[in-house]
Design an enzyme around this catalytic site. Structure first.
Site, PDB file in Angstrom:
ATOM      1  N   CYS A   1      38.944  41.305  34.419  1.00 22.75           N
ATOM      2  CA  CYS A   1      40.856  42.593  34.909  1.00 22.75           C
ATOM      3  C   CYS A   1      41.041  42.195  33.441  1.00 22.75           C
ATOM      4  O   CYS A   1      41.913  43.241  33.048  1.00 22.75           O
ATOM      5  CB  CYS A   1      41.542  42.007  35.912  1.00 22.75           C
ATOM      6  SG  CYS A   1      40.973  42.313  37.850  1.00 22.75           S
TER       7      CYS A   1
ATOM      8  N   CYS B   1      41.460  37.598  36.112  1.00 21.65           N
ATOM      9  CA  CYS B   1      40.846  36.902  35.568  1.00 21.65           C
ATOM     10  C   CYS B   1      40.178  37.952  34.403  1.00 21.65           C
ATOM     11  O   CYS B   1      40.292  38.622  33.816  1.00 21.65           O
ATOM     12  CB  CYS B   1      39.946  36.897  36.621  1.00 21.65           C
ATOM     13  SG  CYS B   1      39.060  38.439  37.162  1.00 21.65           S
TER      14      CYS B   1
ATOM     15  N   GLU C   1      44.834  43.776  39.987  1.00 25.27           N
ATOM     16  CA  GLU C   1      44.382  45.100  38.871  1.00 25.27           C
ATOM     17  C   GLU C   1      43.904  45.901  38.852  1.00 25.27           C
ATOM     18  O   GLU C   1      44.345  46.363  38.422  1.00 25.27           O
ATOM     19  CB  GLU C   1      44.306  43.523  37.776  1.00 25.27           C
ATOM     20  CG  GLU C   1      45.221  42.063  37.882  1.00 25.27           C
ATOM     21  CD  GLU C   1      44.627  41.168  38.527  1.00 25.27           C
ATOM     22  OE1 GLU C   1      44.641  40.732  37.870  1.00 25.27           O
ATOM     23  OE2 GLU C   1      44.220  41.446  39.380  1.00 25.27           O
TER      24      GLU C   1
ATOM     25  N   HIS D   1      39.578  43.471  42.892  1.00 28.51           N
ATOM     26  CA  HIS D   1      41.012  42.694  42.918  1.00 28.51           C
ATOM     27  C   HIS D   1      41.936  43.256  42.621  1.00 28.51           C
ATOM     28  O   HIS D   1      42.346  44.812  42.132  1.00 28.51           O
ATOM     29  CB  HIS D   1      41.309  41.507  41.356  1.00 28.51           C
ATOM     30  CG  HIS D   1      40.144  41.089  41.057  1.00 28.51           C
ATOM     31  ND1 HIS D   1      39.883  39.489  40.143  1.00 28.51           N
ATOM     32  CD2 HIS D   1      39.069  40.436  42.204  1.00 28.51           C
ATOM     33  CE1 HIS D   1      39.073  38.804  40.241  1.00 28.51           C
ATOM     34  NE2 HIS D   1      38.861  38.975  42.127  1.00 28.51           N
TER      35      HIS D   1
END
Length: 169
Positions: free
Chosen positions: A109, A106, A80, A78
């Site tokens: 993260c 999510c 992040e 991801h």
């Protein structure tokens, strides 16, 4: 041209970063900011040295995994996560920083961002993950959704259209 707010400015940068994504399902860009300075950036995609999903295909699509579920069934990281990894690789402290991300993080993260001591999260698009919202509230993370009109994309496009090829060189 109207000068953008800091929040609109940083979210515009996150949108620009998202253009580097190689994900077939969702292009996400993120950056960490402290004292109005960009510390690091990231976008979603596979680890370095791995064939991009645009070439290899999407495992999640093949398995018909719904968005927001079974995050481990993906070749990519991801945005992040990549942002935090870039900060670590370059020795940049992110303690007390703010995250600007095109999408709400999510649960995976969020857990990383909590341990990195991120204070505020700004996002453009929502993401259905009740546990991540619950954990952010418990940890007292400030969350704010930036509305598209705060970014003023239309103004940016109009501004860029004033340039011709010669003026950009």
């Amino acid at each position: 041209m109207e000068r953008p707010s800091w929040e609109g400015y940083f979210m515009s940068v996150a949108l620009l970063i998202s253009q580097r994504s190689t994900c077939l399902r969702r292009n996400v860009g993120a950056l960490l900011v402290k004292d109005k300075r960009i510390l690091c950036t990231g976008y979603n995609g596979v680890p370095q040295g791995i064939t991009h999903c645009k070439e290899a295909g999407c495992i999640r699509e093949k398995l018909k995994v719904p968005s927001g579920e079974r995050h481990e069934l993906c070749r990519g990281l991801h945005a992040e996560q990549n942002t935090l990894i870039q900060a670590a690789r370059h020795g940049v402290s992110v303690i007390g920083a703010d995250l600007y991300c095109t999408d709400m993080p999510c649960i995976i993260c969020i857990k990383m961002l909590l341990n990195a001591d991120i204070k505020n999260i700004y996002h453009l698009r929502s993401y259905s993950d009740p546990l991540s919202m619950e954990m952010m509230k418990e940890a007292r993370i400030n969350i704010k959704q930036i509305m598209p009109e705060e970014i003023n994309i239309k103004q940016t496009i109009e501004y860029l259209s004033k340039f011709d090829e010669m003026s950009l060189l």
